[in-house]
Motif scaffolding. Structure first.
Motif, short mmCIF file in Angstrom:
data_model
loop_
_atom_site.label_atom_id
_atom_site.label_comp_id
_atom_site.label_asym_id
_atom_site.label_seq_id
_atom_site.Cartn_x
_atom_site.Cartn_y
_atom_site.Cartn_z
N GLU A 53 0.82 -1.21 0.00
CA GLU A 53 0.00 0.00 0.00
C GLU A 53 0.86 1.26 0.00
OE1 GLU A 53 -3.73 1.87 2.57
OE2 GLU A 53 -2.45 0.35 3.47
N TYR A 77 -7.00 -2.66 -2.50
CA TYR A 77 -6.86 -1.36 -1.81
C TYR A 77 -7.97 -0.39 -2.19
CZ TYR A 77 -2.27 -2.94 -0.29
OH TYR A 77 -1.24 -3.65 0.27
N HIS A 79 -10.94 -0.94 -1.78
CA HIS A 79 -11.98 -1.11 -0.77
C HIS A 79 -11.51 -0.83 0.65
CE1 HIS A 79 -13.60 -3.03 -4.27
NE2 HIS A 79 -12.63 -3.93 -4.25
N THR A 80 -10.22 -0.51 0.81
CA THR A 80 -9.69 -0.40 2.17
C THR A 80 -8.83 0.82 2.45
OG1 THR A 80 -7.69 -1.67 1.62
CG2 THR A 80 -9.61 -2.93 2.40
N SER A 81 -8.31 1.49 1.42
CA SER A 81 -7.22 2.44 1.65
C SER A 81 -7.65 3.91 1.62
CB SER A 81 -6.09 2.23 0.64
OG SER A 81 -5.04 3.15 0.91
N PHE A 109 -18.52 -6.53 0.38
CA PHE A 109 -17.36 -5.75 0.84
C PHE A 109 -16.67 -5.02 -0.31
CE2 PHE A 109 -15.33 -9.88 0.00
CZ PHE A 109 -14.17 -9.51 -0.68
N ARG A 110 -16.87 -5.49 -1.54
CA ARG A 110 -16.28 -4.82 -2.70
C ARG A 110 -17.10 -3.61 -3.14
NH1 ARG A 110 -12.12 -8.15 -4.43
NH2 ARG A 110 -12.44 -10.36 -3.96
N TYR A 114 -12.94 3.53 -2.19
CA TYR A 114 -12.27 4.77 -1.82
C TYR A 114 -11.59 5.44 -3.01
CZ TYR A 114 -13.05 3.50 3.03
OH TYR A 114 -13.64 3.18 4.22
#
Length: 143
Positions: A53, A77, A79-81, A109-110, A114
């Motif tokens: 990341e 990333y 979905h998370t960053s 979750f997808r 972001y």
């Protein structure tokens, strides 16, 4: 000299061709890179992949300084960053988000993304062809 178009790829995309080919296709990331370079109409392509990341965030910042446009497949990333989101928000060059599959049609979750709020455009669900559409758009946006 014309600035290059950056094509940045996130985690697990180095496994393309062998990882879930029914979702992601059979082309490898090297195949995609070679095809983009071949069809880039003489434009320089800076093509990279990382599972880190921090590296991806650093490369987005580099693309902002050194590139004409950014094509980004952030992989998971996406979905998370928040860090990636913040780096993209600082970009003043066109940012084209690419996904081989359509995250909105997959696991819940997808559906969290972001990247999209900071992207100029998004191409999803077209397999490796999505990179070519993104490249065509990037070339036109920076002509």
């Amino acid at each position: 000299m014309t600035k290059p178009i950056y094509v940045l790829n996130g985690p697990n995309l180095n496994l393309l061709g062998s990882r879930e080919p029914e979702i992601y296709g059979t082309q490898t990331l090297d195949d995609i890179r070679d095809s983009l370079i071949e069809t880039a109409d003489g434009r320089a392509i800076e093509f990279r992949q990382t599972n880190s990341e921090g590296d991806l965030v650093t490369w987005v910042q580099e693309a902002q300084r050194e590139g004409a446009a950014l094509i980004l497949n952030a992989g998971a990333y996406t979905h998370t960053s928040v860090a990636l989101h913040d780096a993209l928000r600082a970009c003043t060059i066109p940012v084209i988000e690419v996904h081989l599959s359509n995250p909105a049609a997959r696991e819940s979750f997808r559906h969290i993304n972001y990247v999209t709020p900071a992207a100029t455009a998004t191409i999803a669900g077209l397999g490796a062809r999505g990179y070519h559409f993104a490249l065509e758009a990037a070339i036109k946006m920076t002509a």
